[in-house]
Design an enzyme around this catalytic site. Sequence first.
Site, mmCIF file in Angstrom:
data_model
loop_
_atom_site.group_PDB
_atom_site.id
_atom_site.type_symbol
_atom_site.label_atom_id
_atom_site.label_comp_id
_atom_site.label_asym_id
_atom_site.label_seq_id
_atom_site.Cartn_x
_atom_site.Cartn_y
_atom_site.Cartn_z
ATOM 1 N N ASN A 1 8.479 -1.754 16.986
ATOM 2 C CA ASN A 1 7.026 -1.820 17.127
ATOM 3 C C ASN A 1 6.611 -2.892 18.133
ATOM 4 O OD1 ASN A 1 5.174 -0.142 15.107
ATOM 5 N ND2 ASN A 1 7.109 -0.563 14.074
ATOM 6 N N CYS B 1 2.587 -3.848 6.843
ATOM 7 C CA CYS B 1 3.662 -2.987 7.334
ATOM 8 C C CYS B 1 3.359 -2.747 8.803
ATOM 9 C CB CYS B 1 3.771 -1.708 6.520
ATOM 10 S SG CYS B 1 2.218 -0.835 6.211
ATOM 11 N N LYS C 1 -4.342 7.182 3.976
ATOM 12 C CA LYS C 1 -4.726 8.447 4.595
ATOM 13 C C LYS C 1 -4.326 9.632 3.707
ATOM 14 C CE LYS C 1 -2.868 8.010 8.724
ATOM 15 N NZ LYS C 1 -2.720 8.337 10.156
#
Length: 475
Positions: free
Chosen positions: A189, A276, A318
């Site tokens: 990331n 996260c 979500k």
Amino acid sequence: GTPLYIRCKTFLVLKLIFKKEPDANAVERTLARLSKPVSIQEITALNYHPNAKHCSASQRSGWSVFDINIEYERFGVPGKEWQYCNLNEEYKMCRTYPSWLFVPCEATSNIVMGSSKFRSQGRLPALSYVYTPTGAAICRCSQPCVGITNNRSDADEKMISAIRLANVKGRNDKVYIVDTRPRVNALVNRAGGKGFEDVKNYTDVLYRNFSIQNIHVMRDSIRKLRSTVESAISVAAYTQGIEESGWLNHIRIVLETAQFVARAVAMERYSVVIHCSDGWDRTAQCSSLSQILLDPYYRTLNGFQVLVEKEWLGFGHKFVDRCALLYGNPEEVSPIFLQFLDCVHQLQTYYPSHFEFNQYYLIELYDMLTSGKFGTFLGNCERDRIASKLSEKTFSVWGYMWENIHKFLNPYYEGGYDASTLTNTKGMLRPVFEAHNIIVWDKMYCRYDITSEAKTALDIDIETAEKVRGGGCGN
């Protein structure tokens, strides 16, 4: 004849036999279309209207089960250390966060807005919970946008420092940042412009990585578990399939991460910031489970509903994408909420007298989520649900659950919750998670297997209680 297999989200598998193959194909096409609505208007909830004479006031009032002010006042917020923040009341700062936010009193508007700009999806560190026996807090957010150039944000660094200093009752010389991702995922990331906190830049931070895998790994794991449950022809094949799915190991790691957070807050008396990647999957799991471990209130029926409203619905898990409630990208589907419910069931098994509700409450909640009958879980965030006016157009799942509460009470439940349980750490759960303690949730995954074992003692006790009341679990 021509067989047609229908695999339901509730782990039911139907096999239909058609005399003619064109008929089977026609049914398959119809089911494929109906099971993939493209808009909220096509979902059952918008057309689900229970018979008025069977719809009680409690079923209609489910939307009012959660009052954010009552929840935060329960652990002393707002106060001298934590304040209400109105910067997201119109969802302009972060569209996936709730309109209500609580932040440290030392965090100015510039700090709050600057921190939001530095965090992925604008999801800045915000307060979830204060453990009153120690004063330590649990906050949640998304990953910082550090990147390979090691970007910094003075506002974000001040925000983390303000969270540390808000812990005036406990220890404020340090603050934990719990990154739930494996280290390699965090590094990947970072290469993509995001990443993790550099402890050189954040004052007095204890940074810890854990190894909860991403949504793709979890999706593959539940697929393997389901395949094993459906097709294993021997105990050896079943055992091997369960192990190879990795599902139980994933459950254990999630629980261990939540336990670390709980112990840091209760035993070390440090505040914890959890994240996260985007802060709406693994973060929701760990924040929720750590609060269940810490606070007996969240093990009650009302408390558990409040927890789901706050940590999952409020902070923007979500549900539409992860549970495929609408037709969309299959790569976004993942059993994150199911995994959370499985973790709660593991705790119920470990502590059979500490939860007011039984496992059938969790199963029914999952089934109602996937049924699409209720508006509670529609939308990926609070903003979506308000924009669709779901509280006006649909029923809430909580009213339905309360209406059927007799099915979900745990006959072994010993403890009633009262405010005195938050004056010391006696109400905290301290399980030991070893491989043999994590078991397959057969009542969820194997419930349609006609070869499964006979009723458990809990089933018998529930039925006995129902007979005493003069009713039955199916009524």
